[in-house]
Design an enzyme around this catalytic site. Structure first.
Site, PDB file in Angstrom:
ATOM      1  N   ARG A  86      20.812 -20.999 -47.878  1.00 40.55           N
ATOM      2  CA  ARG A  86      20.265 -21.796 -46.948  1.00 40.55           C
ATOM      3  C   ARG A  86      21.104 -23.222 -47.411  1.00 40.55           C
ATOM      4  O   ARG A  86      20.586 -23.593 -48.429  1.00 40.55           O
ATOM      5  CB  ARG A  86      19.008 -21.937 -46.806  1.00 40.55           C
ATOM      6  CG  ARG A  86      18.888 -22.618 -45.358  1.00 40.55           C
ATOM      7  CD  ARG A  86      17.300 -22.631 -44.997  1.00 40.55           C
ATOM      8  NE  ARG A  86      16.783 -23.954 -46.003  1.00 40.55           N
ATOM      9  CZ  ARG A  86      15.634 -23.730 -46.800  1.00 40.55           C
ATOM     10  NH1 ARG A  86      14.863 -22.287 -46.485  1.00 40.55           N
ATOM     11  NH2 ARG A  86      15.085 -24.542 -47.551  1.00 40.55           N
ATOM     12  N   SER A 116      13.694 -19.426 -47.784  1.00 40.85           N
ATOM     13  CA  SER A 116      12.711 -18.878 -46.841  1.00 40.85           C
ATOM     14  C   SER A 116      12.660 -19.318 -45.592  1.00 40.85           C
ATOM     15  O   SER A 116      13.642 -20.185 -45.208  1.00 40.85           O
ATOM     16  CB  SER A 116      11.248 -19.192 -47.661  1.00 40.85           C
ATOM     17  OG  SER A 116      11.076 -20.559 -47.952  1.00 40.85           O
ATOM     18  N   GLU A 338      13.298 -25.833 -57.703  1.00 44.13           N
ATOM     19  CA  GLU A 338      13.194 -25.363 -56.196  1.00 44.13           C
ATOM     20  C   GLU A 338      11.812 -25.262 -55.825  1.00 44.13           C
ATOM     21  O   GLU A 338      10.803 -25.390 -56.642  1.00 44.13           O
ATOM     22  CB  GLU A 338      13.946 -24.044 -56.044  1.00 44.13           C
ATOM     23  CG  GLU A 338      15.352 -23.928 -56.678  1.00 44.13           C
ATOM     24  CD  GLU A 338      16.215 -24.808 -55.682  1.00 44.13           C
ATOM     25  OE1 GLU A 338      15.908 -25.161 -54.387  1.00 44.13           O
ATOM     26  OE2 GLU A 338      17.196 -25.269 -56.421  1.00 44.13           O
ATOM     27  N   GLY A 339      11.642 -25.428 -54.619  1.00 44.24           N
ATOM     28  CA  GLY A 339      10.307 -25.208 -54.018  1.00 44.24           C
ATOM     29  C   GLY A 339       9.494 -26.169 -53.434  1.00 44.24           C
ATOM     30  O   GLY A 339       8.359 -26.234 -53.025  1.00 44.24           O
TER      31      GLY A 339
END
Length: 443
Positions: A86, A116, A338-339
């Site tokens: 993405r 996600s 990330e996250g």
């Protein structure tokens, strides 16, 4: 906070205006970004050289590099790689209103692991389509189709089919293994992939954690007795952050997976190709030409200003750090994480750059801060509505399955994710609690 209760994903009541020309531009670029990730991941010498200073300062990057190196030395049992990617963008249009349809899309980051909300984004697109049809004037633009869920499922199914083609005989069923965090909260987005994979392709998916992985002879076998099965594809929805590796057992499990004959989504190399340092290095003149000369100008056209903080870059680093300290509102300082919730902004950025040693600084990159247009919007979180000025971030999904020799077995650009957040909120993660799911209304 009660683990026995479900809470709805935060969402925006209306879609967010996005210029049609910029939407179409970034959608058209996604296949090239997929090929670029694959090329970078397979160029071990370039990855090692690019990340050497970052790895010296950042333990997590160092361990991933070591794992990639060790796996290569042992010889790959599986040369195919699957990416469910993405690419995220924000519009740069200082002081503008979103309704004007102005701004230029600049890339925030390229996600190569655990990308996600592809499934929940399709649900929100359906919600906004319903509202637009039922209530006149509810949407000021055209809602583009969003096939993210089906497209991501198709990518996983293609990888499963390739594994079965390579290894046609087996004493146990083959399934996709989704690696999740213990106590995972974002289950509904993941469960929709599980259901879509079965309903659309007849492929079973099971959820596992890193601690469920055991030593093997190249086959990843899970379960016992009549429920024993082999992983054809390992799809990571965990493993992207240091917290996912609380002991050596998790690192050993990642190594077992990497050395197995299962197709990985992603490989460690794909994960490294999505680091912020690699993003910064790719923005330098002449770098993309190494692999994709015909796409280089178009891809570079969506890069914001990105600046190395490597010690080896000397005076140039000192100059950009001094500028960022003097004008912290113009920059973002990004670690290799990330996250959501990891970047440095404003006073925190300034104070951190002032106290970092040159070696500590090398674990980060600097990026020009994008100035997006805003719009009054209604966000719904925890059953309550919040009305105020908001900005958006658009993500474009893409899948790519390659054979290890530069040939693409499967690819698609199935859909999008748009997130809205209140103006003044720096981070953009939904699961991290900063943003809400939404849709683009093309204007």
């Amino acid at each position: 906070d009660d683990p026995k209760l479900y809470g709805h994903a935060p969402f925006a009541l209306e879609p967010f205006p996005f210029p049609r020309s910029e939407y179409e531009r970034v959608v058209a670029l996604q296949p090239a970004f997929g090929r670029l990730v694959d090329c970078v991941a397979r160029d071990s010498e370039w990855l090692e050289d690019t990340l050497k200073e970052t790895a010296a300062s950042d333990e997590f990057t160092r361990k991933l590099l070591e794992l990639r190196r060790e796996t290569d030395a042992k010889g790959l049992k599986q040369t195919c790689s699957l990416g469910l990617l993405r690419s995220d963008y924000m519009l740069d249009a200082p002081g503008s209103k979103a309704e004007d349809g102005s701004g230029r899309a600049l890339q925030v980051e390229l996600n190569t692991i655990a990308s996600s909300f592809g499934c929940l984004s399709t649900v929100v697109s359906g919600l906004h389509s319903y509202i637009a049809q039922k209530y006149e004037g509810a949407s000021a633009g055209t809602l583009p189709p969003n096939g993210a869920k089906d497209g991501l499922c198709a990518g996983l199914a293609a990888a499963h089919a390739e594994f079965v083609r390579q290894f046609p005989s087996s004493d146990v069923p083959r399934r996709v293994a989704m690696v999740v965090q213990p106590g995972e909260r974002n289950q509904m987005d993941q469960r929709m992939l599980e259901h879509g994979l079965w309903e659309g392709h007849g492929v079973d998916l099971r959820r596992v954690t890193l601690l469920d992985v055991e030593e093997n002879d190249g086959s990843l076998i899970f379960g016992e007795g009549d429920d024993k099965w082999e992983a054809s594809v390992v799809y990571f929805r965990a493993g992207y952050a240091p917290d996912d590796y609380s002991s050596d057992k998790e690192w050993q499990a990642r190594a077992v997976i990497e050395e197995s004959k299962a197709i990985k989504c992603p490989t460690v190399a794909y994960q490294l190709a999505g680091t912020k340092k690699v993003q910064q290095a790719l923005a330098a003149p002449g770098v993309i030409e190494k692999w994709l000369p015909s796409d280089a100008d178009s891809l570079r056209g969506v890069f914001a200003g990105l600046y190395s903080l490597d010690v080896a870059d000397g005076d140039a680093v000192d100059a950009i750090v001094a500028e960022a300290i003097n004008n912290p509102s113009k920059f973002v300082c990004k670690p290799q994480r990330e996250g959501g919730g990891n970047n440095l902004y404003g006073d925190e950025l300034k104070e951190s750059l002032m106290k970092f040693s040159p070696q500590e600084r090398a674990a980060y990159v600097l990026m020009d801060r994008i100035q997006p247009p805003s719009k009054e919007a209604t966000l719904v979180r925890g059953g309550e509505s919040i009305v105020g000025a908001c900005v958006c971030e658009l993500g474009i999904y893409g899948t790519i399955l390659t054979d290890g020799e530069g040939a693409t077995i499967f690819e698609n650009t199935p859909g999008h994710l748009l997130r809205q957040k209140s103006l003044g909120v720096d981070e953009g993660g939904v699961a991290a609690g900063f943003a809400c799911l939404s849709s683009p209304a093309l204007v």
